[in-house]
Design a protein around this motif. Sequence first.
Motif, PDB file in Angstrom:
ATOM      1  N   THR A   5      10.027 119.047 -11.023  1.00  0.00           N
ATOM      2  CA  THR A   5      10.783 117.942 -11.606  1.00  0.00           C
ATOM      3  C   THR A   5      10.188 116.598 -11.258  1.00  0.00           C
ATOM      4  OG1 THR A   5      12.299 117.632  -9.735  1.00  0.00           O
ATOM      5  CG2 THR A   5      12.928 119.270 -11.410  1.00  0.00           C
ATOM      6  N   GLY A   6       9.416 116.538 -10.177  1.00  0.00           N
ATOM      7  CA  GLY A   6       8.856 115.271  -9.744  1.00  0.00           C
ATOM      8  C   GLY A   6       9.835 114.428  -8.942  1.00  0.00           C
ATOM      9  N   ASP A   7      11.016 114.953  -8.690  1.00  0.00           N
ATOM     10  CA  ASP A   7      12.024 114.235  -7.911  1.00  0.00           C
ATOM     11  C   ASP A   7      11.668 114.338  -6.429  1.00  0.00           C
ATOM     12  OD1 ASP A   7      14.396 113.787  -6.269  1.00  0.00           O
ATOM     13  OD2 ASP A   7      15.502 113.731  -8.170  1.00  0.00           O
ATOM     14  N   ALA A   8      11.284 113.226  -5.831  1.00  0.00           N
ATOM     15  CA  ALA A   8      10.812 113.224  -4.444  1.00  0.00           C
ATOM     16  C   ALA A   8      11.878 113.693  -3.468  1.00  0.00           C
ATOM     17  CB  ALA A   8      10.337 111.825  -4.065  1.00  0.00           C
ATOM     18  N   ASP A   9      13.134 113.295  -3.687  1.00  0.00           N
ATOM     19  CA  ASP A   9      14.213 113.712  -2.779  1.00  0.00           C
ATOM     20  C   ASP A   9      14.442 115.217  -2.846  1.00  0.00           C
ATOM     21  OD1 ASP A   9      14.643 111.127  -1.874  1.00  0.00           O
ATOM     22  OD2 ASP A   9      16.230 110.728  -3.357  1.00  0.00           O
ATOM     23  N   LEU A  10      14.440 115.771  -4.039  1.00  0.00           N
ATOM     24  CA  LEU A  10      14.633 117.214  -4.183  1.00  0.00           C
ATOM     25  C   LEU A  10      13.454 117.988  -3.608  1.00  0.00           C
ATOM     26  CD1 LEU A  10      16.220 117.498  -7.730  1.00  0.00           C
ATOM     27  CD2 LEU A  10      17.348 117.819  -5.523  1.00  0.00           C
ATOM     28  N   THR A  11      12.264 117.471  -3.822  1.00  0.00           N
ATOM     29  CA  THR A  11      11.073 118.111  -3.269  1.00  0.00           C
ATOM     30  C   THR A  11      11.130 118.116  -1.744  1.00  0.00           C
ATOM     31  OG1 THR A  11       9.762 117.476  -5.179  1.00  0.00           O
ATOM     32  CG2 THR A  11       8.558 118.017  -3.161  1.00  0.00           C
ATOM     33  N   GLU A  12      11.502 116.987  -1.161  1.00  0.00           N
ATOM     34  CA  GLU A  12      11.615 116.904   0.292  1.00  0.00           C
ATOM     35  C   GLU A  12      12.687 117.859   0.824  1.00  0.00           C
ATOM     36  OE1 GLU A  12      12.671 113.705   3.839  1.00  0.00           O
ATOM     37  OE2 GLU A  12      12.355 112.967   1.795  1.00  0.00           O
ATOM     38  N   HIS A  13      13.805 117.942   0.120  1.00  0.00           N
ATOM     39  CA  HIS A  13      14.880 118.854   0.526  1.00  0.00           C
ATOM     40  C   HIS A  13      14.397 120.307   0.494  1.00  0.00           C
ATOM     41  CE1 HIS A  13      18.867 120.550   0.995  1.00  0.00           C
ATOM     42  NE2 HIS A  13      18.638 121.281  -0.074  1.00  0.00           N
ATOM     43  N   LEU A  14      13.710 120.688  -0.564  1.00  0.00           N
ATOM     44  CA  LEU A  14      13.188 122.051  -0.688  1.00  0.00           C
ATOM     45  C   LEU A  14      12.192 122.354   0.423  1.00  0.00           C
ATOM     46  CD1 LEU A  14      12.949 124.728  -2.211  1.00  0.00           C
ATOM     47  CD2 LEU A  14      11.188 123.668  -3.619  1.00  0.00           C
ATOM     48  N   GLU A  15      11.309 121.420   0.700  1.00  0.00           N
ATOM     49  CA  GLU A  15      10.317 121.626   1.757  1.00  0.00           C
ATOM     50  C   GLU A  15      10.980 121.754   3.125  1.00  0.00           C
ATOM     51  OE1 GLU A  15       7.713 118.294   1.161  1.00  0.00           O
ATOM     52  OE2 GLU A  15       6.667 119.266  -0.512  1.00  0.00           O
ATOM     53  N   THR A  16      12.007 120.956   3.372  1.00  0.00           N
ATOM     54  CA  THR A  16      12.746 121.032   4.634  1.00  0.00           C
ATOM     55  C   THR A  16      13.465 122.367   4.761  1.00  0.00           C
ATOM     56  OG1 THR A  16      13.041 118.636   4.721  1.00  0.00           O
ATOM     57  CG2 THR A  16      14.577 119.961   6.017  1.00  0.00           C
ATOM     58  N   THR A  17      14.108 122.786   3.695  1.00  0.00           N
ATOM     59  CA  THR A  17      14.826 124.066   3.695  1.00  0.00           C
ATOM     60  C   THR A  17      13.876 125.223   3.952  1.00  0.00           C
ATOM     61  OG1 THR A  17      16.493 123.185   2.186  1.00  0.00           O
ATOM     62  CG2 THR A  17      16.299 125.585   2.311  1.00  0.00           C
ATOM     63  N   GLU A  18      12.727 125.215   3.293  1.00  0.00           N
ATOM     64  CA  GLU A  18      11.746 126.283   3.485  1.00  0.00           C
ATOM     65  C   GLU A  18      11.197 126.281   4.912  1.00  0.00           C
ATOM     66  OE1 GLU A  18      10.632 128.927   1.519  1.00  0.00           O
ATOM     67  OE2 GLU A  18      12.426 128.342   0.424  1.00  0.00           O
ATOM     68  N   ALA A  19      10.961 125.111   5.459  1.00  0.00           N
ATOM     69  CA  ALA A  19      10.459 125.015   6.834  1.00  0.00           C
ATOM     70  C   ALA A  19      11.495 125.547   7.818  1.00  0.00           C
ATOM     71  CB  ALA A  19      10.106 123.575   7.167  1.00  0.00           C
ATOM     72  N   GLN A  20      12.753 125.222   7.598  1.00  0.00           N
ATOM     73  CA  GLN A  20      13.821 125.715   8.476  1.00  0.00           C
ATOM     74  C   GLN A  20      13.974 127.233   8.368  1.00  0.00           C
ATOM     75  OE1 GLN A  20      17.098 123.249   7.220  1.00  0.00           O
ATOM     76  NE2 GLN A  20      16.594 121.664   8.713  1.00  0.00           N
ATOM     77  N   LEU A  21      13.847 127.763   7.154  1.00  0.00           N
ATOM     78  CA  LEU A  21      13.923 129.206   6.970  1.00  0.00           C
ATOM     79  C   LEU A  21      12.783 129.896   7.707  1.00  0.00           C
ATOM     80  CD1 LEU A  21      15.199 131.701   5.673  1.00  0.00           C
ATOM     81  CD2 LEU A  21      13.867 131.214   3.614  1.00  0.00           C
ATOM     82  N   GLU A  22      11.600 129.318   7.663  1.00  0.00           N
ATOM     83  CA  GLU A  22      10.467 129.911   8.375  1.00  0.00           C
ATOM     84  C   GLU A  22      10.671 129.855   9.892  1.00  0.00           C
ATOM     85  OE1 GLU A  22       5.623 129.804   8.727  1.00  0.00           O
ATOM     86  OE2 GLU A  22       6.602 128.451   7.321  1.00  0.00           O
ATOM     87  N   ILE A  23      11.177 128.735  10.393  1.00  0.00           N
ATOM     88  CA  ILE A  23      11.441 128.609  11.830  1.00  0.00           C
ATOM     89  C   ILE A  23      12.476 129.639  12.267  1.00  0.00           C
ATOM     90  CG2 ILE A  23      12.495 127.117  13.582  1.00  0.00           C
ATOM     91  CD1 ILE A  23      11.161 124.734  12.010  1.00  0.00           C
ATOM     92  N   GLY A  24      13.556 129.758  11.519  1.00  0.00           N
ATOM     93  CA  GLY A  24      14.593 130.739  11.846  1.00  0.00           C
ATOM     94  C   GLY A  24      14.078 132.170  11.779  1.00  0.00           C
ATOM     95  N   SER A  25      13.244 132.440  10.788  1.00  0.00           N
ATOM     96  CA  SER A  25      12.668 133.780  10.645  1.00  0.00           C
ATOM     97  C   SER A  25      11.758 134.104  11.823  1.00  0.00           C
ATOM     98  CB  SER A  25      11.891 133.882   9.328  1.00  0.00           C
ATOM     99  OG  SER A  25      12.756 133.711   8.229  1.00  0.00           O
ATOM    100  N   ARG A  26      10.966 133.126  12.272  1.00  0.00           N
ATOM    101  CA  ARG A  26      10.090 133.348  13.417  1.00  0.00           C
ATOM    102  C   ARG A  26      10.918 133.589  14.681  1.00  0.00           C
ATOM    103  NH1 ARG A  26       5.182 133.561  15.041  1.00  0.00           N
ATOM    104  NH2 ARG A  26       4.348 132.923  13.041  1.00  0.00           N
TER     105      ARG A  26
END
Length: 90
Positions: A5-26
């Motif tokens: 979408t090019g929406d910077a806020d949504l992109t940042e939110h998605l990247e943060t969510t994915e990073a948190q999921l990876e940290i929790g998974s580890r």
Amino acid sequence: MVVATGDADLTEHLETTEAQLEIGSRMMAEHVATRFGLKPGLDVQTATEILWSLNSSDLAYRLVYTRAWGWDRYEQWHGQTMADLLLGGD
């Protein structure tokens, strides 16, 4: 996908969510490895990747809402699948 979408806020939110999921998974993979031991031949990095994939909200959505499994069936399957993939059969 949100990133497209090019929406910077949504992109940042998605990247943060994915990073948190990876940290929790580890953290979970390390805990399982320490407490119970992983299936022979499985390392923490691969266990992390398995958990990261299984804990995706997309998977839950597909099975519960698209395929009408219901939460009880999904939770039972999810737990058994994680155990089967991560733990030895002893």
